[in-house]
Motif scaffolding. Structure first.
Motif: not given
Ligand SMILES: [Cu+2]
Length: 113
Positions: A65, A67, A74, A100
């Motif tokens: 992810e 982010e 995101e 992430e």
């Molecule tokens: Cu996140």
């Protein structure tokens, strides 16, 4: 079917309309990859006050992810696939981001100049 001069001119005009935005976009596109849970490049330089499209290619088999808390972005990118992240227009500064799911190694920053 035979093409008339008028339809050829129309086709040329349409082609130029389609062509111009594609060129404008290409100049603002940034490519980033993820390999072994690390971003390459980890520092992305972009111009201030412009919209930029970042294409993130995840070469890993696992999802990541992208982010950034400061950018309020995101985006989950499944393994072996690509994701698009749109940022900007931004003021000059340093905007950190992480992957992430692997925050220990997947770190980077967008540097706006
Ligand atoms: Cu996140």
């Amino acid at each position: 079917m035979r093409l008339s001069a008028a339809s050829l001119i129309t086709a040329a005009a349409l082609a130029s309309i389609v062509f111009v935005p594609l060129v404008a976009h290409a100049a603002d596109d940034i490519a980033v990859s993820i390999t072994n849970h690390k971003f390459e490049p980890s520092e992305i330089k972009i111009p201030a006050n412009k919209r930029v499209i970042i294409t993130v290619t995840n070469n890993d088999a696992t999802p990541e992810e992208f982010e950034s808390r400061t950018l309020k972005v995101e985006k989950v990118i499944p393994g072996k696939s690509k994701g698009i992240v749109r940022v900007g227009p931004l003021k000059p500064g340093h905007y950190p981001f992480v992957g992430e799911y692997h925050e220990d190694s997947a770190k980077g920053a967008i540097v706006v100049e």
